[in-house]
Design a protein around this motif. Structure first.
Motif, PDB file in Angstrom:
ATOM      1  N   PHE A 199       0.829  -1.213   0.000  1.00 48.10           N
ATOM      2  CA  PHE A 199       0.000   0.000   0.000  1.00 48.10           C
ATOM      3  C   PHE A 199       0.864   1.263   0.000  1.00 48.10           C
ATOM      4  CE2 PHE A 199      -3.688  -2.484   1.901  1.00 48.10           C
ATOM      5  CZ  PHE A 199      -4.421  -2.432   0.729  1.00 48.10           C
ATOM      6  N   ILE A 200       1.974   1.222   0.711  1.00 48.27           N
ATOM      7  CA  ILE A 200       2.884   2.371   0.727  1.00 48.27           C
ATOM      8  C   ILE A 200       3.463   2.607  -0.671  1.00 48.27           C
ATOM      9  CG2 ILE A 200       5.105   3.206   1.604  1.00 48.27           C
ATOM     10  CD1 ILE A 200       4.370   1.810   4.271  1.00 48.27           C
ATOM     11  N   VAL A 201       3.871   1.536  -1.338  1.00 48.05           N
ATOM     12  CA  VAL A 201       4.402   1.649  -2.702  1.00 48.05           C
ATOM     13  C   VAL A 201       3.333   2.212  -3.637  1.00 48.05           C
ATOM     14  CG1 VAL A 201       5.215   0.311  -4.690  1.00 48.05           C
ATOM     15  CG2 VAL A 201       6.146  -0.135  -2.423  1.00 48.05           C
ATOM     16  N   ILE A 202       2.087   1.744  -3.483  1.00 46.14           N
ATOM     17  CA  ILE A 202       0.991   2.248  -4.317  1.00 46.14           C
ATOM     18  C   ILE A 202       0.798   3.742  -4.091  1.00 46.14           C
ATOM     19  CG2 ILE A 202      -1.516   2.162  -4.637  1.00 46.14           C
ATOM     20  CD1 ILE A 202      -1.300  -0.871  -4.057  1.00 46.14           C
ATOM     21  N   GLU A 203       0.834   4.153  -2.834  1.00 47.02           N
ATOM     22  CA  GLU A 203       0.647   5.572  -2.517  1.00 47.02           C
ATOM     23  C   GLU A 203       1.783   6.420  -3.078  1.00 47.02           C
ATOM     24  OE1 GLU A 203      -1.460   8.751  -1.274  1.00 47.02           O
ATOM     25  OE2 GLU A 203      -2.116   6.666  -1.193  1.00 47.02           O
TER      26      GLU A 203
ATOM     27  N   ASN B 209       3.687  10.323  -7.385  1.00 44.00           N
ATOM     28  CA  ASN B 209       4.639  10.661  -8.444  1.00 44.00           C
ATOM     29  C   ASN B 209       4.045  10.560  -9.845  1.00 44.00           C
ATOM     30  OD1 ASN B 209       6.614  11.168  -6.557  1.00 44.00           O
ATOM     31  ND2 ASN B 209       7.443   9.094  -6.645  1.00 44.00           N
ATOM     32  N   TYR B 210       3.102   9.662 -10.028  1.00 48.45           N
ATOM     33  CA  TYR B 210       2.494   9.455 -11.342  1.00 48.45           C
ATOM     34  C   TYR B 210       0.971   9.521 -11.194  1.00 48.45           C
ATOM     35  CZ  TYR B 210       7.118   7.467 -12.142  1.00 48.45           C
ATOM     36  OH  TYR B 210       8.466   7.277 -12.210  1.00 48.45           O
ATOM     37  N   PRO B 211       0.364  10.697 -11.404  1.00 45.09           N
ATOM     38  CA  PRO B 211      -1.090  10.831 -11.206  1.00 45.09           C
ATOM     39  C   PRO B 211      -1.913   9.910 -12.105  1.00 45.09           C
ATOM     40  CG  PRO B 211      -0.054  12.983 -11.449  1.00 45.09           C
ATOM     41  CD  PRO B 211       0.993  11.941 -11.736  1.00 45.09           C
ATOM     42  N   VAL B 212      -1.385   9.548 -13.250  1.00 43.71           N
ATOM     43  CA  VAL B 212      -2.121   8.657 -14.144  1.00 43.71           C
ATOM     44  C   VAL B 212      -2.262   7.264 -13.518  1.00 43.71           C
ATOM     45  CG1 VAL B 212      -0.182   7.767 -15.488  1.00 43.71           C
ATOM     46  CG2 VAL B 212      -2.408   8.071 -16.577  1.00 43.71           C
ATOM     47  N   PHE B 213      -1.407   6.955 -12.552  1.00 41.72           N
ATOM     48  CA  PHE B 213      -1.421   5.663 -11.861  1.00 41.72           C
ATOM     49  C   PHE B 213      -2.687   5.474 -11.031  1.00 41.72           C
ATOM     50  CE2 PHE B 213      -0.099   2.879  -8.346  1.00 41.72           C
ATOM     51  CZ  PHE B 213       0.417   1.815  -9.062  1.00 41.72           C
ATOM     52  N   LYS B 214      -3.306   6.566 -10.566  1.00 39.37           N
ATOM     53  CA  LYS B 214      -4.471   6.479  -9.694  1.00 39.37           C
ATOM     54  C   LYS B 214      -5.789   6.434 -10.459  1.00 39.37           C
ATOM     55  CE  LYS B 214      -3.310   7.893  -5.177  1.00 39.37           C
ATOM     56  NZ  LYS B 214      -3.798   8.605  -4.035  1.00 39.37           N
ATOM     57  N   GLN B 215      -5.744   6.170 -11.739  1.00 39.72           N
ATOM     58  CA  GLN B 215      -6.987   6.075 -12.503  1.00 39.72           C
ATOM     59  C   GLN B 215      -7.793   4.882 -12.011  1.00 39.72           C
ATOM     60  OE1 GLN B 215      -5.907   5.796 -16.579  1.00 39.72           O
ATOM     61  NE2 GLN B 215      -5.536   7.986 -16.784  1.00 39.72           N
ATOM     62  N   TYR B 216      -9.099   5.012 -12.095  1.00 40.26           N
ATOM     63  CA  TYR B 216      -9.969   3.972 -11.551  1.00 40.26           C
ATOM     64  C   TYR B 216      -9.963   2.697 -12.393  1.00 40.26           C
ATOM     65  CZ  TYR B 216     -11.723   7.359  -8.270  1.00 40.26           C
ATOM     66  OH  TYR B 216     -11.816   8.261  -7.265  1.00 40.26           O
TER      67      TYR B 216
ATOM     68  N   MET C 217      -3.026  -1.891 -11.938  1.00 38.97           N
ATOM     69  CA  MET C 217      -1.671  -1.938 -11.394  1.00 38.97           C
ATOM     70  C   MET C 217      -1.653  -1.951  -9.860  1.00 38.97           C
ATOM     71  SD  MET C 217       1.557  -2.122 -12.045  1.00 38.97           S
ATOM     72  CE  MET C 217       1.985  -1.485 -13.620  1.00 38.97           C
ATOM     73  N   PRO C 218      -2.466  -1.146  -9.163  1.00 36.97           N
ATOM     74  CA  PRO C 218      -2.436  -1.204  -7.694  1.00 36.97           C
ATOM     75  C   PRO C 218      -2.789  -2.581  -7.141  1.00 36.97           C
ATOM     76  CG  PRO C 218      -3.546   0.795  -8.400  1.00 36.97           C
ATOM     77  CD  PRO C 218      -3.295  -0.029  -9.623  1.00 36.97           C
ATOM     78  N   TYR C 219      -3.731  -3.261  -7.769  1.00 31.75           N
ATOM     79  CA  TYR C 219      -4.082  -4.615  -7.330  1.00 31.75           C
ATOM     80  C   TYR C 219      -2.901  -5.561  -7.505  1.00 31.75           C
ATOM     81  CZ  TYR C 219      -8.834  -2.824  -7.642  1.00 31.75           C
ATOM     82  OH  TYR C 219      -9.964  -2.082  -7.492  1.00 31.75           O
ATOM     83  N   GLY C 220      -2.215  -5.437  -8.622  1.00 31.19           N
ATOM     84  CA  GLY C 220      -1.054  -6.284  -8.877  1.00 31.19           C
ATOM     85  C   GLY C 220       0.051  -6.051  -7.869  1.00 31.19           C
ATOM     86  N   ILE C 221       0.316  -4.786  -7.560  1.00 32.03           N
ATOM     87  CA  ILE C 221       1.355  -4.469  -6.574  1.00 32.03           C
ATOM     88  C   ILE C 221       0.983  -5.036  -5.218  1.00 32.03           C
ATOM     89  CG2 ILE C 221       2.456  -2.583  -5.301  1.00 32.03           C
ATOM     90  CD1 ILE C 221       2.329  -0.961  -7.898  1.00 32.03           C
ATOM     91  N   PHE C 222      -0.273  -4.878  -4.823  1.00 30.13           N
ATOM     92  CA  PHE C 222      -0.711  -5.376  -3.519  1.00 30.13           C
ATOM     93  C   PHE C 222      -0.588  -6.894  -3.442  1.00 30.13           C
ATOM     94  CE2 PHE C 222      -4.106  -7.046  -0.793  1.00 30.13           C
ATOM     95  CZ  PHE C 222      -3.655  -6.566   0.425  1.00 30.13           C
ATOM     96  N   PHE C 223      -1.091  -7.602  -4.451  1.00 25.82           N
ATOM     97  CA  PHE C 223      -1.060  -9.059  -4.399  1.00 25.82           C
ATOM     98  C   PHE C 223       0.352  -9.616  -4.497  1.00 25.82           C
ATOM     99  CE2 PHE C 223      -5.609  -8.749  -5.738  1.00 25.82           C
ATOM    100  CZ  PHE C 223      -6.116  -9.233  -4.548  1.00 25.82           C
ATOM    101  N   VAL C 224       1.212  -8.969  -5.251  1.00 22.35           N
ATOM    102  CA  VAL C 224       2.611  -9.415  -5.316  1.00 22.35           C
ATOM    103  C   VAL C 224       3.280  -9.226  -3.968  1.00 22.35           C
ATOM    104  CG1 VAL C 224       4.869  -8.839  -6.299  1.00 22.35           C
ATOM    105  CG2 VAL C 224       2.916  -9.159  -7.794  1.00 22.35           C
ATOM    106  N   SER C 225       3.018  -8.116  -3.301  1.00 20.58           N
ATOM    107  CA  SER C 225       3.657  -7.888  -2.005  1.00 20.58           C
ATOM    108  C   SER C 225       3.128  -8.862  -0.954  1.00 20.58           C
ATOM    109  CB  SER C 225       3.464  -6.442  -1.556  1.00 20.58           C
ATOM    110  OG  SER C 225       2.101  -6.138  -1.411  1.00 20.58           O
TER     111      SER C 225
END
Length: 123
Positions: free
Chosen positions: A77-81, A86-93, A97-105
């Protein structure tokens, strides 16, 4: 074929396989008992007993397991935040990618627990 239909087909398939497996084990055990071999009737349950013994060895420290999973999940979650800042396009609904980062961690947490426990079991 959409995901719902595929999931329904998989559930029905595995349900039928499980039902046939339980039914055949029951009839086989019944046949063994009818033939008078009471001591051999438990042979069908031997595999399940071995699996439980192995699982007990690996699940001796549940607090360690869930602590590692929670730690790495929080780290994800910290990495996602940080990436979202740093990349506002990353927070698109519509981004997955956030799900992938969370599940990998979280998976890294489980794998680390497995490595610790396999090393401990070998000792």
């Amino acid at each position: 074929m959409n995901l719902g239909e595929l999931l329904m087909a998989a559930v029905v398939f595995f349900s039928i396989i499980t039902f046939v497996k339980i039914l055949s084990a029951h009839f086989l055990k019944r046949k063994i008992i009818k033939s008078g071999h009471f001591e051999k009737a438990g042979i069908l349950e031997q595999d399940a007993e071995i699996e439980v013994k192995k699982q007990v060895k690996y699940d001796q420290y549940p607090a360690l397991k869930w602590g590692l999973v929670a730690f790495f999940g929080g780290l994800g979650f910290i990495v996602i935040e940080i990436l979202g800042l740093n990349y506002p396009v990353f927070k698109q609904y519509d981004s997955t990618m956030p799900y992938g980062i969370f599940f990998v961690s979280v998976s890294i947490g489980f794998l680390l627990y497995y490595l610790i426990m396999s090393k401990k079991v070998k000792e």
